[in-house]
Design an enzyme around this catalytic site. Structure first.
Site, PDB file in Angstrom:
ATOM      1  N   ILE A   9       0.599  -1.475   0.140  1.00 51.70           N
ATOM      2  CA  ILE A   9       0.208   0.029   0.137  1.00 51.70           C
ATOM      3  C   ILE A   9       1.104   1.288  -0.091  1.00 51.70           C
ATOM      4  O   ILE A   9       0.378   2.408  -0.681  1.00 51.70           O
ATOM      5  CB  ILE A   9      -0.966   0.347   1.251  1.00 51.70           C
ATOM      6  CG1 ILE A   9      -1.925  -0.983   1.336  1.00 51.70           C
ATOM      7  CG2 ILE A   9      -1.495   1.495   1.560  1.00 51.70           C
ATOM      8  CD1 ILE A   9      -2.767  -1.104   2.227  1.00 51.70           C
ATOM      9  N   SER A 133      -6.966  -0.271  10.787  1.00 54.70           N
ATOM     10  CA  SER A 133      -7.165  -1.228  10.161  1.00 54.70           C
ATOM     11  C   SER A 133      -8.693  -1.889  10.695  1.00 54.70           C
ATOM     12  O   SER A 133      -9.688  -1.219  12.007  1.00 54.70           O
ATOM     13  CB  SER A 133      -6.356  -2.542   9.794  1.00 54.70           C
ATOM     14  OG  SER A 133      -7.079  -3.877   9.615  1.00 54.70           O
ATOM     15  N   TYR A 146      -2.265  -7.383  16.590  1.00 54.71           N
ATOM     16  CA  TYR A 146      -2.785  -6.318  15.680  1.00 54.71           C
ATOM     17  C   TYR A 146      -4.070  -5.844  15.707  1.00 54.71           C
ATOM     18  O   TYR A 146      -4.369  -4.739  15.918  1.00 54.71           O
ATOM     19  CB  TYR A 146      -3.122  -7.775  14.496  1.00 54.71           C
ATOM     20  CG  TYR A 146      -2.877  -6.547  13.317  1.00 54.71           C
ATOM     21  CD1 TYR A 146      -4.129  -6.774  12.787  1.00 54.71           C
ATOM     22  CD2 TYR A 146      -1.851  -6.169  12.856  1.00 54.71           C
ATOM     23  CE1 TYR A 146      -4.497  -5.973  11.662  1.00 54.71           C
ATOM     24  CE2 TYR A 146      -2.482  -5.516  11.735  1.00 54.71           C
ATOM     25  CZ  TYR A 146      -3.312  -4.640  11.087  1.00 54.71           C
ATOM     26  OH  TYR A 146      -3.672  -4.540   9.550  1.00 54.71           O
TER      27      TYR A 146
HETATM   28  C1  1HS Z   1      -4.388  -6.629   7.119  1.00 51.66           C
HETATM   29  C2  1HS Z   1      -6.149  -6.331   7.345  1.00 51.66           C
HETATM   30  O1  1HS Z   1      -5.414  -4.566   8.069  1.00 51.66           O
HETATM   31  C3  1HS Z   1      -7.056  -6.492   7.597  1.00 51.66           C
HETATM   32  S1  1HS Z   1      -7.049  -7.551   9.282  1.00 51.66           S
HETATM   33  C4  1HS Z   1      -7.960  -9.361   8.654  1.00 51.66           C
HETATM   34  C5  1HS Z   1      -8.905  -8.943   8.749  1.00 51.66           C
HETATM   35  S2  1HS Z   1      -9.888  -9.802   7.592  1.00 51.66           S
HETATM   36  O2  1HS Z   1      -8.811 -10.794   6.853  1.00 51.66           O
HETATM   37  O3  1HS Z   1      -9.969 -11.216   8.612  1.00 51.66           O
HETATM   38  O4  1HS Z   1     -10.687 -10.366   6.616  1.00 51.66           O
END
Ligand code: 1HS
Length: 247
Positions: A9, A133, A146
């Site tokens: 990104i 996120s 995370y």
């Molecule tokens: C990596 C990104 O910030 C998204 S977090 C993971 C979301 S998902 O793959 O569970 O839809």
């Protein structure tokens, strides 16, 4: 100034910003990757410099900021894109993995923002874009640190916005859904029990739009938040997620 701009990104955003006429500082902990992106931008007629910067190291951040101001002028936009995932649910998470996740995702955002604000205040304006996120907005399995770290980024964004709005600096966050990049393969493979394709299939079904994100989807949102097109937006978290958090 875009952190983690050597790939994914961050790279897509650096190249898009340059096409739109911005002079771009490509910061990344990977020297070769940062230099390649800056060279690609220059090769396409744009202006860019690269800087090897570990966003968790305040001295490196301050040195990078000083170099950028000296070579490109006042910093109008900071995109805190540099980030890292994490491993496991809270009961199996390792302390060093937790600490690393917070150091890069949260402390890196703090250190880079603190370093660029004087330059933005001098110019009387600026836009800071933090990379949150969907994991800041909903629970994601086996991603405890995370989710917590990106939740902190979302809250830090709101806090920064109220402190900085009176001084002409806007602060927003982007909450991307999963964008298929090499950085995501470990998480997707683990989700699929060791099978990347299965992990991808298990993930795509979470997205009403029927696909995962592309780096260009997120870069376009960053360009909007970097520009005066978003002049009345500050303190917001923009989900760019194919509808994943709408379910
Ligand atoms: C990596 C990104 O910030 C998204 S977090 C993971 C979301 S998902 O793959 O569970 O839809």
């Amino acid at each position: 100034m875009i952190t983690g701009a050597g790939s994914g990104i961050g790279r897509a955003s650096a190249e898009l910003f340059a096409r739109e006429g911005a002079a771009v500082a490509v910061l990344d902990v990977n020297a070769d990757a940062a230099a390649e992106v800056a060279a690609a931008i220059a090769g396409s007629g744009g202006r860019a410099l690269s800087s090897v910067t570990d966003v968790t190291d305040d001295a490196q951040v301050r040195t990078a900021m000083a170099t950028v101001v000296a070579e490109l002028g006042p910093i109008g936009v900071l995109y805190n894109n540099a980030g890292i995932g994490s491993k496991g649910a809270v009961d199996v998470a390792e302390e060093d993995d937790w600490d690393r996740c917070f150091d890069i995702n949260v402390k890196g955002t703090f250190l880079c923002s603190r370093a660029v604000i004087p330059s933005m205040l001098e110019a009387g304006r600026g836009s800071i874009i933090n990379q949150a996120s969907v994991a800041a907005l909903v629970g994601v399995p086996n991603f405890a640190a995370y989710c917590a770290a990106k939740g902190a980024v979302a809250s830090l964004t709101r806090s920064m916005s109220v402190d900085l709005a009176p001084r002409g600096i806007r602060v927003n966050a982007i909450a991307p859904g999963t964008v298929y990049t090499p950085l995501m393969e470990p998480m997707l493979t683990a989700r699929g029990g060791g099978d990347l394709q299965k992990g991808l299939e298990m993930t795509i079904v979470k997205y009403p739009i029927g696909r995962l994100g592309d780096v260009s989807d997120i870069a376009a949102a960053a360009l909007f938040l970097a520009s005066d097109e978003s002049a009345f937006a500050t303190g917001s978290v923009f989900a760019i997620d194919g509808g994943m958090t709408s379910i």
